[in-house]
Design a protein around this motif. Sequence first.
Motif, PDB file in Angstrom:
ATOM      1  N   ALA B  11     -13.240  33.748 -22.712  1.00 44.20           N
ATOM      2  CA  ALA B  11     -13.585  34.284 -21.404  1.00 44.20           C
ATOM      3  C   ALA B  11     -13.953  35.763 -21.524  1.00 44.20           C
ATOM      4  N   ARG B  12     -13.151  36.485 -22.284  1.00 39.69           N
ATOM      5  CA  ARG B  12     -13.427  37.920 -22.427  1.00 39.69           C
ATOM      6  C   ARG B  12     -14.725  38.148 -23.188  1.00 39.69           C
ATOM      7  N   VAL B  15     -17.657  37.685 -20.830  1.00 40.95           N
ATOM      8  CA  VAL B  15     -17.807  38.852 -19.965  1.00 40.95           C
ATOM      9  C   VAL B  15     -18.440  39.993 -20.751  1.00 40.95           C
ATOM     10  N   THR B 125     -15.301  29.949 -10.056  1.00 43.47           N
ATOM     11  CA  THR B 125     -15.383  31.251 -10.710  1.00 43.47           C
ATOM     12  C   THR B 125     -16.461  31.233 -11.790  1.00 43.47           C
ATOM     13  N   LEU B 130     -16.492  37.503 -12.760  1.00 46.42           N
ATOM     14  CA  LEU B 130     -15.609  38.336 -13.580  1.00 46.42           C
ATOM     15  C   LEU B 130     -16.235  39.715 -13.791  1.00 46.42           C
ATOM     16  N   ARG B 133     -15.863  41.827 -10.726  1.00 48.93           N
ATOM     17  CA  ARG B 133     -14.504  42.385 -10.639  1.00 48.93           C
ATOM     18  C   ARG B 133     -14.363  43.617 -11.518  1.00 48.93           C
ATOM     19  N   GLU B 134     -14.853  43.468 -12.724  1.00 48.59           N
ATOM     20  CA  GLU B 134     -14.759  44.591 -13.662  1.00 48.59           C
ATOM     21  C   GLU B 134     -15.486  45.814 -13.096  1.00 48.59           C
ATOM     22  N   ARG B 137     -14.097  48.536 -10.490  1.00 44.64           N
ATOM     23  CA  ARG B 137     -13.085  49.551 -10.833  1.00 44.64           C
ATOM     24  C   ARG B 137     -13.670  50.749 -11.571  1.00 44.64           C
TER      25      ARG B 137
END
Lengths: 137, 137
Positions: B11-12, B15, B125, B130, B133-134, B137
């Motif tokens: 998943a990471r 992204v 999702t 994702l 979301r990142e 921030r």
Amino acid sequence: MRLSTKARYGARALVDLALARPEDTTCVRDIAERQCISPKYLEQIMARLKAAGLVKALRGRHGGYALSRPAASITIKELFEVLEGPVAAVECVDDPASCPMSDVCPTRETWVQMKQALQNVLEQTSVQDLVDRENQR
Amino acid sequence: MRLSTKARYGARALVDLALARPEDTTCVRDIAERQCISPKYLEQIMARLKAAGLVKALRGRHGGYALSRPAASITIKELFEVLEGPVAAVECVDDPASCPMSDVCPTRETWVQMKQALQNVLEQTSVQDLVDRENQR
DNA sequence: AATATCCCTACTAAGAAAGTAGGATTGTAG
DNA sequence: CTACAATCCTACTTTCTTAGTAGGGATATT
């Protein structure tokens, strides 16, 4: 991400107990036979359920197990946590400090949602619900 | 019932790829370094994602990986099934014939509901979600 | 006193998870 | 055309978990 036999056997054992009269006890051998589970293995599972307070035991001849509370008040979530561990599939969900990137990681939120979704189902289902399903057939 | 590192790392990694320009490729070493993953292990994960068609690879010097489709069209459910297997936590959910009692078993319905709840979250999702979301921030 | 039950602990065999290791193949840049 | 940086492929290892098996001790009933 498979559910262990412990949790599955445990669920069936609780239903088995719930089908008996609340004041009666059922011995492991009988449950194991009806549910096709290794008796010795089921013994260990029942011990855990007892330690968690979901069932009570009576020792000696004609002893056995019985639910310690009404079936309607025992949720599958309790069973799950006793036999399968935390509902969260990733450690950082319950313990953000376990990963230094918890507060920035965009994937964590999805793992949190997964837990919540699962928990919803598990909390909303009681042993009595399972019994009712069984009786409907 | 824990999520494997494969699914989490995967998943990471997706992204990470989604954060690059779509026409660029990113090599395993760079992703591994940014995401703190063993490069050799990540290689294997990327190979699976490629076999499943989620990413494409370019070999040779200045090669690497890129998403094979827009990030918004890749769901975490796809990733999950590639790296973690079926969403169902119990075999009888997808394959009732695997257990002779499937049609009478009162617990099965709960395992079905678990799968559906999980699947909802995973389907809703996308990798783009994702990334968003990142970026917040 | 015999027996049927729970209780407790240790052991084991098989499989999965999480990497490690070493090289073969391929495309590109110099 | 050669060096190199990347993917690709396969095998191995180490550790942990799962799913039991095994053997007996404690206890209550008949």
